[in-house]
Design a protein around this motif. Structure first.
Motif, short mmCIF file in Angstrom:
data_model
loop_
_atom_site.label_atom_id
_atom_site.label_comp_id
_atom_site.label_asym_id
_atom_site.label_seq_id
_atom_site.Cartn_x
_atom_site.Cartn_y
_atom_site.Cartn_z
N PHE A 237 0.83 -1.21 0.00
CA PHE A 237 0.00 0.00 0.00
C PHE A 237 0.86 1.26 0.00
O PHE A 237 0.57 2.24 -0.69
CB PHE A 237 -0.92 0.02 1.23
CG PHE A 237 -1.82 -1.18 1.31
CD1 PHE A 237 -2.32 -1.78 0.17
CD2 PHE A 237 -2.16 -1.72 2.55
CE1 PHE A 237 -3.14 -2.89 0.24
CE2 PHE A 237 -2.97 -2.84 2.64
CZ PHE A 237 -3.47 -3.43 1.48
N ASP A 238 1.95 1.20 0.78
CA ASP A 238 2.83 2.37 0.88
C ASP A 238 3.47 2.68 -0.46
O ASP A 238 3.52 3.84 -0.89
CB ASP A 238 3.89 2.11 1.94
CG ASP A 238 4.76 3.32 2.21
OD1 ASP A 238 4.20 4.38 2.51
OD2 ASP A 238 6.00 3.21 2.11
N SER A 239 3.96 1.63 -1.14
CA SER A 239 4.64 1.86 -2.42
C SER A 239 3.66 2.33 -3.49
O SER A 239 3.97 3.23 -4.28
CB SER A 239 5.34 0.58 -2.88
OG SER A 239 4.43 -0.49 -3.00
N GLY A 245 1.34 9.19 -5.94
CA GLY A 245 1.55 10.57 -5.51
C GLY A 245 2.68 11.25 -6.25
O GLY A 245 2.54 12.40 -6.70
N VAL A 246 3.79 10.55 -6.42
CA VAL A 246 4.94 11.13 -7.13
C VAL A 246 4.60 11.35 -8.60
O VAL A 246 4.96 12.37 -9.19
CB VAL A 246 6.17 10.22 -6.98
CG1 VAL A 246 7.29 10.65 -7.92
CG2 VAL A 246 6.67 10.24 -5.55
N ALA A 270 9.54 -4.63 -4.41
CA ALA A 270 9.51 -5.97 -3.82
C ALA A 270 10.92 -6.52 -3.61
O ALA A 270 11.21 -7.14 -2.58
CB ALA A 270 8.71 -6.91 -4.73
N VAL A 271 11.80 -6.27 -4.57
CA VAL A 271 13.21 -6.69 -4.42
C VAL A 271 13.84 -5.98 -3.23
O VAL A 271 14.63 -6.58 -2.48
CB VAL A 271 13.99 -6.40 -5.71
CG1 VAL A 271 15.50 -6.56 -5.49
CG2 VAL A 271 13.52 -7.30 -6.84
N ALA A 272 13.47 -4.72 -3.00
CA ALA A 272 14.02 -3.96 -1.89
C ALA A 272 13.66 -4.59 -0.55
O ALA A 272 14.48 -4.62 0.38
CB ALA A 272 13.53 -2.51 -1.94
N TYR A 287 10.45 6.24 -1.85
CA TYR A 287 10.33 7.39 -0.96
C TYR A 287 9.55 8.53 -1.60
O TYR A 287 9.87 8.97 -2.70
CB TYR A 287 11.73 7.87 -0.54
CG TYR A 287 12.09 7.39 0.84
CD1 TYR A 287 12.23 8.26 1.91
CD2 TYR A 287 12.24 6.03 1.09
CE1 TYR A 287 12.53 7.80 3.17
CE2 TYR A 287 12.54 5.56 2.34
CZ TYR A 287 12.69 6.46 3.39
OH TYR A 287 12.97 5.99 4.64
N ILE A 288 8.54 9.00 -0.86
CA ILE A 288 7.72 10.11 -1.34
C ILE A 288 8.56 11.38 -1.48
O ILE A 288 8.24 12.27 -2.27
CB ILE A 288 6.52 10.35 -0.39
CG1 ILE A 288 5.48 11.25 -1.04
CG2 ILE A 288 6.98 10.91 0.94
CD1 ILE A 288 4.76 10.63 -2.22
N GLU A 289 9.69 11.46 -0.72
CA GLU A 289 10.57 12.62 -0.83
C GLU A 289 11.19 12.74 -2.21
O GLU A 289 11.77 13.79 -2.55
CB GLU A 289 11.69 12.54 0.23
CG GLU A 289 11.23 12.80 1.65
CD GLU A 289 10.73 11.55 2.35
OE1 GLU A 289 10.61 11.56 3.58
OE2 GLU A 289 10.46 10.53 1.67
#
Length: 414
Positions: A237-239, A245-246, A270-272, A287-289
């Motif tokens: 969900f986060d990714s 968003g990006v 997923a690899v991360a 990262y959203i940053e």
């Protein structure tokens, strides 16, 4: 770059060595940012995720009593599960099954959780037998130094000073140097050492002690499956929210209006997570940053490649970075929590059958000190309310399956 310091600071509270986690953080950030640039061709940086490191430390290890090596094994299997979901495109069905308001609430709830951890690390919020928690005494130099750091970092961020969080961490570390030397005593919070900031050198060879330390067999026990699912689904969900968003912020959509190269980006994510378990850190994620780099003109994968290489020098700077005390990174945790609150504005608070489950998930994450509990009770209340008011069609089959896992998690005591 704040993750280079903040991630080891959080995972060291789970009993992992600061220098070993720092090495793992740098390696993961380098290789996966490189993959995002070369394979997915997106200007998105990948690193250990905030929220996932909190879940690893405070829910899995401290809350459930899981050994850190077993928790790393759970991270690895979560990555393998995420890989399978990405390869066979099952993720779209799962994403459709999770109500949007709950996704918003969980993101904000994790933000509150991270903020609470920041306050706790700084001893700004302390235990109180009468009221459960309370504000600390302002006679404590540690608390005063944290307040200084929080105010300073807030001003730097609001004024949009480049590197404001890192500048704030450095200046707060300098402000903490007199503690134990000219005023105060840090023995109670710094393992018996009177001083809070202790210089141990500038550079050393990387600490590879965490690589391969995961327990692959022990992490497959039935009681740990809820943890594996929580890692995998929260990361998913986060990714997804990050890529959406990006892409919207930078205009990086394909012809169908979807985030550019989404499948390859999700596979990289997923690899991360899989690699994180192998090198010795919590799950990696986009990262959203990265939107900041895109706003400065980064449009291609070369942006992620360059950012990945910028991580490498910090492999050799573990002694220098280890002087940074938790009260210097605590303000960063508080501000990251604030950054994660934006999604709750998208919840229809007047629509109570949506709002109440979202609210329960939102508050239970910090109040129960468990991301898992917030997810479980948010899903279950959503299902119960929708069925009881005749809106069972808003409970898709996928959510019923997730609910079964939620009940099993509660039955197992986790």
């Amino acid at each position: 770059m704040y993750i280079i310091v903040v991630n080891p600071a959080i995972l060291s509270q789970a009993g992992l060595p600061f220098s070993g986690v720092l090495t793992a953080t740098v390696l993961l950030s380098f290789f996966c940012s490189l993959m995002m640039g070369l394979y997915a061709r997106n200007p998105i940086v990948v690193a250990p995720g905030m929220g996932m490191n909190a879940f690893f430390t405070f829910t899995a290890v401290k809350g459930m009593g899981i050994r850190p090596e077993v928790a790393l094994g759970a991270v690895f299997w979560a990555g393998m599960l995420f890989l399978l979901l990405s390869i066979f495109n099952i993720r779209s069905a799962i994403v459709r099954a999770i109500p949007q308001p709950l996704r918003y609430a969980v993101s904000a709830g994790i933000g509150l959780f991270i903020t609470l951890i920041g306050f706790e690390n700084a001893r700004f919020i302390v235990a109180n037998p009468a009221t459960l928690v309370s504000i600390a005494s302002f006679n404590d130099p540690i608390v005063l130094t944290f307040v200084f750091g929080l105010l300073l970092m807030s001003v730097l961020v609001v004024r949009d000073i480049p590197g404001g969080i890192i500048i704030g961490i450095i200046l707060t570390t300098l402000a903490a140097w007199p503690i134990g030397r000219f005023w105060g005593d840090a023995s109670a919070v710094n393992f018996g050492q009177k001083t809070l900031v202790n210089f141990q050198g500038i550079w050393s060879m990387p600490d590879f002690s965490m690589i391969g330390k995961l327990d692959l067999v022990g992490s497959l026990s039935w009681s740990l499956w809820p943890v594996i699912f929580a890692f995998a689904f929260t990361d998913l969900f986060d990714s997804l929210s990050t890529f959406v968003g990006v892409a919207e912020a930078g205009g990086l959509q394909d012809a169908d209006g979807q985030p550019r190269n989404l499948n390859r980006s999700l596979l990289t994510d997923a690899v991360a997570t899989t690699l994180a378990g192998l090198v010795g850190t919590s799950p990696g994620t986009a990262y959203i940053e990265s939107a900041v780099g895109i706003a400065q003109g980064g449009r291609t994968g070369l942006t992620a490649i360059v950012a990945g290489f910028c991580f490498l020098p910090f492999l050799f700077l573990s002694p220098l970075l280890s002087i940074i005390p938790s009260i210097a990174t605590a303000p960063a945790l508080v501000l990251v929590g604030a950054f994660m609150m934006k999604p709750i504005t998208r919840i229809e608070w007047d629509q109570l059958d949506d709002a109440l489950p979202a609210f329960l998930a939102l508050v239970l994450i910090p109040f129960s000190y468990s991301i898992t509990q917030g997810l479980i009770w948010g899903f279950l209340l959503w299902t119960v309310i929708k069925v009881s008011i005749g809106k069972s069609r808003e409970v898709p089959l996928g959510l019923w399956i997730v609910d079964i896992f939620c009940v099993l998690a509660l039955a197992s005591g986790h």
